[in-house]
Design a protein around this motif. Structure first.
Motif, PDB file in Angstrom:
ATOM      1  N   GLY A 258      37.071  58.583  26.621  1.00 15.66           N
ATOM      2  CA  GLY A 258      38.154  59.328  26.001  1.00 15.66           C
ATOM      3  C   GLY A 258      39.516  58.796  26.372  1.00 15.66           C
ATOM      4  N   LYS A 259      39.601  57.511  26.665  1.00 14.99           N
ATOM      5  CA  LYS A 259      40.858  56.888  27.061  1.00 14.99           C
ATOM      6  C   LYS A 259      41.260  55.825  26.052  1.00 14.99           C
ATOM      7  CE  LYS A 259      40.155  57.606  32.024  1.00 14.99           C
ATOM      8  NZ  LYS A 259      41.320  58.511  32.182  1.00 14.99           N
ATOM      9  N   LYS A 260      42.555  55.524  26.025  1.00 19.59           N
ATOM     10  CA  LYS A 260      43.060  54.467  25.163  1.00 19.59           C
ATOM     11  C   LYS A 260      43.764  53.443  26.034  1.00 19.59           C
ATOM     12  CE  LYS A 260      45.631  53.535  20.918  1.00 19.59           C
ATOM     13  NZ  LYS A 260      46.433  54.118  19.818  1.00 19.59           N
ATOM     14  N   ASN A 261      43.094  52.332  26.267  1.00 18.96           N
ATOM     15  CA  ASN A 261      43.665  51.315  27.145  1.00 18.96           C
ATOM     16  C   ASN A 261      44.735  50.501  26.438  1.00 18.96           C
ATOM     17  OD1 ASN A 261      40.852  51.797  28.470  1.00 18.96           O
ATOM     18  ND2 ASN A 261      42.062  50.732  30.004  1.00 18.96           N
ATOM     19  N   PHE A 262      45.717  50.076  27.209  1.00 18.92           N
ATOM     20  CA  PHE A 262      46.788  49.227  26.692  1.00 18.92           C
ATOM     21  C   PHE A 262      46.515  47.788  27.104  1.00 18.92           C
ATOM     22  CE2 PHE A 262      50.904  47.071  27.458  1.00 18.92           C
ATOM     23  CZ  PHE A 262      51.342  47.023  26.143  1.00 18.92           C
ATOM     24  N   PHE A 263      46.456  46.887  26.103  1.00 17.76           N
ATOM     25  CA  PHE A 263      46.237  45.474  26.361  1.00 17.76           C
ATOM     26  C   PHE A 263      47.537  44.712  26.120  1.00 17.76           C
ATOM     27  CE2 PHE A 263      41.728  46.335  24.712  1.00 17.76           C
ATOM     28  CZ  PHE A 263      41.300  46.697  25.974  1.00 17.76           C
ATOM     29  N   PHE A 264      47.806  43.750  26.973  1.00 20.21           N
ATOM     30  CA  PHE A 264      48.972  42.908  26.769  1.00 20.21           C
ATOM     31  C   PHE A 264      48.551  41.440  26.823  1.00 20.21           C
ATOM     32  CE2 PHE A 264      48.704  43.699  31.321  1.00 20.21           C
ATOM     33  CZ  PHE A 264      48.966  42.464  31.896  1.00 20.21           C
ATOM     34  N   PHE A 265      49.455  40.566  26.384  1.00 20.80           N
ATOM     35  CA  PHE A 265      49.139  39.142  26.263  1.00 20.80           C
ATOM     36  C   PHE A 265      49.624  38.360  27.480  1.00 20.80           C
ATOM     37  CE2 PHE A 265      50.634  34.858  25.217  1.00 20.80           C
ATOM     38  CZ  PHE A 265      49.464  34.291  24.755  1.00 20.80           C
ATOM     39  N   LEU A 266      48.759  37.503  28.001  1.00 18.31           N
ATOM     40  CA  LEU A 266      49.121  36.466  28.963  1.00 18.31           C
ATOM     41  C   LEU A 266      48.379  35.206  28.557  1.00 18.31           C
ATOM     42  CD1 LEU A 266      49.061  38.013  32.587  1.00 18.31           C
ATOM     43  CD2 LEU A 266      51.040  37.123  31.336  1.00 18.31           C
ATOM     44  N   PRO A 267      49.018  34.058  28.598  1.00 16.21           N
ATOM     45  CA  PRO A 267      48.320  32.808  28.242  1.00 16.21           C
ATOM     46  C   PRO A 267      47.082  32.615  29.113  1.00 16.21           C
ATOM     47  CG  PRO A 267      50.682  32.437  28.418  1.00 16.21           C
ATOM     48  CD  PRO A 267      50.431  33.827  28.943  1.00 16.21           C
ATOM     49  N   SER A 268      45.993  32.240  28.465  1.00 14.08           N
ATOM     50  CA  SER A 268      44.738  32.084  29.203  1.00 14.08           C
ATOM     51  C   SER A 268      44.846  31.032  30.306  1.00 14.08           C
ATOM     52  CB  SER A 268      43.599  31.718  28.245  1.00 14.08           C
ATOM     53  OG  SER A 268      43.889  30.513  27.552  1.00 14.08           O
ATOM     54  N   ARG A 269      45.652  29.991  30.042  1.00 10.18           N
ATOM     55  CA  ARG A 269      45.818  28.949  31.057  1.00 10.18           C
ATOM     56  C   ARG A 269      46.489  29.513  32.309  1.00 10.18           C
ATOM     57  NH1 ARG A 269      43.645  25.032  33.714  1.00 10.18           N
ATOM     58  NH2 ARG A 269      45.147  23.545  34.585  1.00 10.18           N
ATOM     59  N   LEU A 270      47.463  30.387  32.105  1.00 10.56           N
ATOM     60  CA  LEU A 270      48.146  31.018  33.227  1.00 10.56           C
ATOM     61  C   LEU A 270      47.176  31.884  34.029  1.00 10.56           C
ATOM     62  CD1 LEU A 270      50.783  31.626  34.742  1.00 10.56           C
ATOM     63  CD2 LEU A 270      51.187  33.487  33.108  1.00 10.56           C
ATOM     64  N   LEU A 271      46.332  32.605  33.330  1.00 10.60           N
ATOM     65  CA  LEU A 271      45.328  33.435  34.003  1.00 10.60           C
ATOM     66  C   LEU A 271      44.338  32.572  34.783  1.00 10.60           C
ATOM     67  CD1 LEU A 271      44.646  35.943  31.094  1.00 10.60           C
ATOM     68  CD2 LEU A 271      45.647  36.527  33.306  1.00 10.60           C
ATOM     69  N   GLU A 272      43.931  31.462  34.187  1.00 10.76           N
ATOM     70  CA  GLU A 272      42.977  30.567  34.844  1.00 10.76           C
ATOM     71  C   GLU A 272      43.558  29.980  36.128  1.00 10.76           C
ATOM     72  OE1 GLU A 272      40.080  26.774  33.714  1.00 10.76           O
ATOM     73  OE2 GLU A 272      41.687  27.384  32.348  1.00 10.76           O
ATOM     74  N   VAL A 273      44.814  29.543  36.059  1.00 10.11           N
ATOM     75  CA  VAL A 273      45.468  28.977  37.237  1.00 10.11           C
ATOM     76  C   VAL A 273      45.641  30.051  38.317  1.00 10.11           C
ATOM     77  CG1 VAL A 273      47.622  27.993  38.114  1.00 10.11           C
ATOM     78  CG2 VAL A 273      46.641  27.149  35.967  1.00 10.11           C
ATOM     79  N   GLY A 274      46.045  31.239  37.899  1.00 16.60           N
ATOM     80  CA  GLY A 274      46.218  32.322  38.858  1.00 16.60           C
ATOM     81  C   GLY A 274      44.918  32.678  39.552  1.00 16.60           C
ATOM     82  N   ALA A 275      43.820  32.690  38.794  1.00 14.53           N
ATOM     83  CA  ALA A 275      42.513  32.985  39.378  1.00 14.53           C
ATOM     84  C   ALA A 275      42.111  31.915  40.388  1.00 14.53           C
ATOM     85  CB  ALA A 275      41.459  33.100  38.280  1.00 14.53           C
ATOM     86  N   ALA A 276      42.405  30.643  40.065  1.00  7.28           N
ATOM     87  CA  ALA A 276      42.064  29.548  40.982  1.00  7.28           C
ATOM     88  C   ALA A 276      42.854  29.650  42.275  1.00  7.28           C
ATOM     89  CB  ALA A 276      42.333  28.204  40.303  1.00  7.28           C
ATOM     90  N   ILE A 277      44.115  30.045  42.174  1.00  8.80           N
ATOM     91  CA  ILE A 277      44.965  30.151  43.364  1.00  8.80           C
ATOM     92  C   ILE A 277      44.423  31.188  44.341  1.00  8.80           C
ATOM     93  CG2 ILE A 277      47.256  30.893  44.173  1.00  8.80           C
ATOM     94  CD1 ILE A 277      48.404  29.567  41.640  1.00  8.80           C
ATOM     95  N   VAL A 278      43.926  32.292  43.809  1.00  6.18           N
ATOM     96  CA  VAL A 278      43.430  33.367  44.691  1.00  6.18           C
ATOM     97  C   VAL A 278      41.924  33.274  44.927  1.00  6.18           C
ATOM     98  CG1 VAL A 278      45.289  34.932  44.054  1.00  6.18           C
ATOM     99  CG2 VAL A 278      43.149  34.979  42.740  1.00  6.18           C
ATOM    100  N   GLY A 279      41.316  32.149  44.523  1.00  2.17           N
ATOM    101  CA  GLY A 279      39.896  31.944  44.782  1.00  2.17           C
ATOM    102  C   GLY A 279      38.976  32.778  43.930  1.00  2.17           C
TER     103      GLY A 279
END
Length: 328
Positions: A258-279
């Motif tokens: 019963g919730k409505k989530n809010f999605f926003f845009f981030l470049p996938s490459r930025l997300l990939e790099v950020g994930a790599a930085i934090v392991g």
């Protein structure tokens, strides 16, 4: 055709206190199988199901294995190690091997010596790899395990196949993807909490496709594999059959809650790099990569059918999760 009266079977289930094992015990117990449910700690509350006997064992001693396998028709081996805590002087691959490979082989050897008819090993789609590129994985796909957990599962499969070739015990190997349900542990359990929190998520541009399978469908397949003659000596990959994006998964859960989530845009490459930085490269792959499975062999060979569409089942999981937490 399946055995017309499979309920005469005595089934040993390891990992019976876990997410899949507990539901499998309840299902087989209500179907009048004689179930020996192996748990590590009997102090935990277990529902009293007719036909289910709970046995405390760590599966580490030969004596316990002899007692457990005596008079058993089928072993369903769900127990395993999914995580290794960051401890000093602990080799994570060796830790996985000790439980997922070595212990599995010892149990299977004793099962064969005890005259067990069939051994069902629940492996992991990780044996095939952690993502698909051009075509879904099927039973003919080349194994490519990357994570230590998947490596240990693949090694167990190979050793079980060698054992089965020298004994009369039938082997069935099952590789499921992410198994979902309201009581799911690990990443799916964490995802439920994130969706319930209503936090904004960077998922507006995710067009991946992932195969999932509900815990109910895994249980229904295992019950079929216990007695179906055509399951003997086979490998099966499971999925609900309709692949969904990470965005669809979250939207379906949110709808059920019963919730409505809010999605926003981030470049996938930025997300990939950020994930790599934090392991967290593995988490990035799971959230944003594709992993598709062709489960037509299970349907064609055993007549197995998933019970419902993935998004409908995810909505139901979300509803059950919200109901449970509203009463907490």
């Amino acid at each position: 055709m399946p055995n017309p009266d499979p309920r005469r079977s005595t089934v040993l289930i390891t990992g019976a206190g876990g997410f899949v094992g507990s539901m499998l015990c309840r299902k087989l117990g209500t179907e009048s199988y004689d179930v020996r449910a192996v748990v590590r700690n009997r102090t935990k509350e277990f529902s009293q199901t007719l036909g289910v006997i709970y046995i405390e064992s760590d599966l580490l001693t030969e004596r316990s294995l002899v007692d457990l396998c005596s008079g058993v028709d089928c072993v369903v081996h769900l127990a395993g190690r999914a995580h290794v805590l960051r401890e000093k002087k602990v080799d994570p691959l060796d830790a996985f091997r000790q439980v997922n490979s070595e212990l599995t082989l010892r149990l299977a050897r004793q099962a064969a010596l005890s005259g067990v008819r069939r051994f069902i090993f629940i492996s992991s789609i990780g044996v095939n790899g952690n993502k698909t590129e051009e075509r879904p994985f099927d039973e003919s796909s080349q194994p490519n395990p990357e994570a230590y957990y998947a490596v240990s599962k693949f090694e167990a499969e190979q050793r079980l196949i060698e054992l089965a070739a020298t004994t009369s015990m039938e082997l069935v190997i099952v590789r499921p993807p992410l198994i979902f349900g309201v009581d799911a542990p690990g990443n799916f359990g964490r995802l439920l909490k994130v969706v319930a929190s209503n936090l904004p998520l960077p998922l507006s541009n995710i067009n991946n496709l992932r195969s999932l399978v509900s815990v109910q469908d895994v249980v229904s397949f295992i019950e079929l594999a216990i007695h179906h003659p055509s399951a003997a000596g086979e490998l099966f990959l499971l999925s609900n059959g309709d692949d969904v994006s990470t965005t669809q998964i979250v939207r379906s859960l949110a709808c059920g809650m019963g919730k409505k989530n809010f999605f926003f845009f981030l470049p996938s490459r930025l997300l990939e790099v950020g994930a790599a930085i934090v392991g967290k490269t593995g988490m990035y792959t799971q959230l944003f990569g594709s992993l598709q499975i062709d489960s037509s062999k299970a349907q064609r060979t055993l007549g197995w059918r998933p019970t419902a569409k993935t998004c409908s089942e995810l909505e139901e999981v979300g509803r059950l999760y919200a109901d449970r937490n509203s009463k907490a």
